[in-house]
Scaffold this active site. Structure first.
Site, PDB file in Angstrom:
ATOM      1  N   LEU A  81       0.826  -1.388   0.038  1.00  0.00           N
ATOM      2  CA  LEU A  81      -0.012  -0.123   0.095  1.00  0.00           C
ATOM      3  C   LEU A  81       0.857   1.231   0.118  1.00  0.00           C
ATOM      4  O   LEU A  81       0.383   2.370   0.741  1.00  0.00           O
ATOM      5  CB  LEU A  81      -0.938   0.032   1.425  1.00  0.00           C
ATOM      6  CG  LEU A  81      -2.125  -1.222   1.106  1.00  0.00           C
ATOM      7  CD1 LEU A  81      -2.876  -1.249   2.460  1.00  0.00           C
ATOM      8  CD2 LEU A  81      -3.036  -0.923   0.059  1.00  0.00           C
TER       9      LEU A  81
ATOM     10  N   CYS B 159      -6.382  -6.150   1.048  1.00  0.00           N
ATOM     11  CA  CYS B 159      -5.107  -6.011   0.629  1.00  0.00           C
ATOM     12  C   CYS B 159      -4.422  -7.376   1.297  1.00  0.00           C
ATOM     13  O   CYS B 159      -4.437  -7.462   2.692  1.00  0.00           O
ATOM     14  CB  CYS B 159      -4.651  -4.895   0.989  1.00  0.00           C
ATOM     15  SG  CYS B 159      -2.934  -5.007   0.639  1.00  0.00           S
TER      16      CYS B 159
ATOM     17  N   ASN C  90     -10.036  -9.572  -5.053  1.00  0.00           N
ATOM     18  CA  ASN C  90      -8.397  -8.993  -4.977  1.00  0.00           C
ATOM     19  C   ASN C  90      -7.497 -10.095  -5.350  1.00  0.00           C
ATOM     20  O   ASN C  90      -8.194 -11.238  -5.453  1.00  0.00           O
ATOM     21  CB  ASN C  90      -8.384  -8.438  -3.463  1.00  0.00           C
ATOM     22  CG  ASN C  90      -7.321  -7.412  -3.464  1.00  0.00           C
ATOM     23  OD1 ASN C  90      -6.213  -7.431  -3.996  1.00  0.00           O
ATOM     24  ND2 ASN C  90      -7.357  -6.383  -2.514  1.00  0.00           N
ATOM     25  N   THR C  91      -6.386  -9.986  -5.048  1.00  0.00           N
ATOM     26  CA  THR C  91      -5.193 -11.215  -5.347  1.00  0.00           C
ATOM     27  C   THR C  91      -5.435 -12.186  -4.301  1.00  0.00           C
ATOM     28  O   THR C  91      -5.847 -11.802  -3.175  1.00  0.00           O
ATOM     29  CB  THR C  91      -4.028 -10.445  -5.226  1.00  0.00           C
ATOM     30  OG1 THR C  91      -3.802  -9.874  -3.972  1.00  0.00           O
ATOM     31  CG2 THR C  91      -3.490  -9.517  -6.232  1.00  0.00           C
TER      32      THR C  91
ATOM     33  N   GLY D  14      -3.140 -12.164 -12.383  1.00  0.00           N
ATOM     34  CA  GLY D  14      -2.876 -12.599 -13.600  1.00  0.00           C
ATOM     35  C   GLY D  14      -3.781 -13.540 -13.969  1.00  0.00           C
ATOM     36  O   GLY D  14      -4.718 -13.969 -13.266  1.00  0.00           O
TER      37      GLY D  14
ATOM     38  N   GLY E  38      -9.630  -9.933 -12.206  1.00  0.00           N
ATOM     39  CA  GLY E  38      -8.710 -11.017 -11.902  1.00  0.00           C
ATOM     40  C   GLY E  38      -8.224 -11.537 -13.360  1.00  0.00           C
ATOM     41  O   GLY E  38      -9.000 -12.411 -13.575  1.00  0.00           O
TER      42      GLY E  38
END
Ligand code: SIN
Length: 326
Positions: A74, A131, A195-196, A220, A247
């Protein structure tokens, strides 16, 4: 034929559904040399926090098969610099600004919502409660429905009534629908999915983690099926709630897949690092995907994959798309 790509971000109409994904283009400046940033639906900014922040130590990025791991932590200029410099610049370019916010406490999120509500030109707020690169998993509010709801309630009550508030959720949970429902009950106008995923890479030469922060967020193409699954589940449970899907989207067809699952907007992220014009390319390709199928309005196919295969498709009767359907 050009399809009608208009969509709704809560009560705000966007000319088309292609957005940047938070964190992949700061506040849009880097992209402006490649295309007119007012052409896409909106720029979603890197998550802004109250104070400036330098983030985690380097290395902070690692390539993975079909994806990328980031451990940025962040990094950002803080809300004062954002309001003085970045937001006015976005407005001067005619871009719609979806401002992503992140905080360490509920009070920080609330303060950010207040500061943004006092500013001109905020199209929407995306509340980043997911996050993965924070000190403790306990700070990932999106991992717990009650904690997520507390943040969203605080932001919704402090954000100006005409600014839609979207909650950005994590796929790293057992039941994303429970978190989504908690956020919507707390006042979220929409949801950003996903989110990831928390991941890790070890360098077999040094025999140590590649990232200085050890773990990072995986993005990715590798995560696209996870994103499609999350969008699908949340759309099935909350059919009236707008979803920004993201995503691993690389092509117009990838964006179309997320729309069929239930997203009415699609954010483009990791692909921007090697194709900075990806957003406008994907916008053109999405238009072609719809047109080739005889689909006149994007709104007609949002969530269409949920309909039984044999049911007549509203808005598609007599079209090539309808004829191709089994
Ligand atoms: C980061 O800055 O560490 C990434 C932010 C996020 O994934 O939400």
């Amino acid at each position: 034929m050009a399809a009608d790509l208009r969509t709704r971000l809560g009560h705000v109409e966007l000319p088309n559904p292609i957005l940047t994904a938070s964190g992949c283009a700061a506040a849009g400046r880097e992209l402006a040399q490649f295309f007119d940033i007012s052409r896409i639906g909106a720029i979603v900014t890197k998550s802004v926090m109250l104070a400036p922040r330098s983030g985690r130590p380097t290395p902070r990025m690692a390539e993975t098969p079909s994806g990328m791991l980031n451990s940025i932590g962040l990094q950002g200029p803080g809300i004062d610099a954002f309001l003085q410099r970045d937001l006015p610049w976005l407005l001067s370019r005619g871009a719609r600004a979806v401002v992503s916010i992140a905080g360490g406490t509920v009070a920080e999120y609330a303060e950010l919502a207040t500061r943004l509500s006092d500013a001109a030109g905020v199209t929407a707020i995306e509340v980043n409660i997911s996050c993965p690169n924070v000190e403790h998993r306990g700070q990932v509010f999106a991992c717990d429905p009650a904690a997520a709801a507390e943040v969203l309630e605080a932001v919704r009550s402090r954000a100006r009534y005409d600014i839609p508030v979207f909650a950005k959720l994590s796929p790293d949970v057992t039941d994303i629908v429970a978190v989504a429902k908690a956020c919507v009950s707390a006042g979220a106008d929409g949801l950003s999915l996903i989110n990831t995923l928390l991941g890790m890479v070890i360098d077999t030469d040094t025999m140590r983690p590649v990232l200085a922060g050890e773990t990072g967020g995986l993005s990715g193409p590798a995560i696209r099926p996870v994103a499609v699954r999350c969008i699908w589940q949340v759309r099935a449970a909350l059919p009236g709630v707008p979803i920004i899907g993201m995503g691993g989207v690389r092509t117009g067809r990838d964006a179309f897949e997320m729309i069929l699952a239930g997203a009415s907007m699609v954010s483009v992220g990791t692909v921007i690092f090697h194709d900075p014009s990806a957003c406008v390319r994907i916008l053109r390709e999405l238009d072609e995907e719809l047109s080739q199928r005889g689909i006149e309005r994007l709104a007609d196919v949002v969530g269409l994959a949920h309909e039984p295969r044999t049911a007549p498709r509203r808005g598609l009767a007599g079209t090539a798309a309808a004829r191709r359907m089994p």
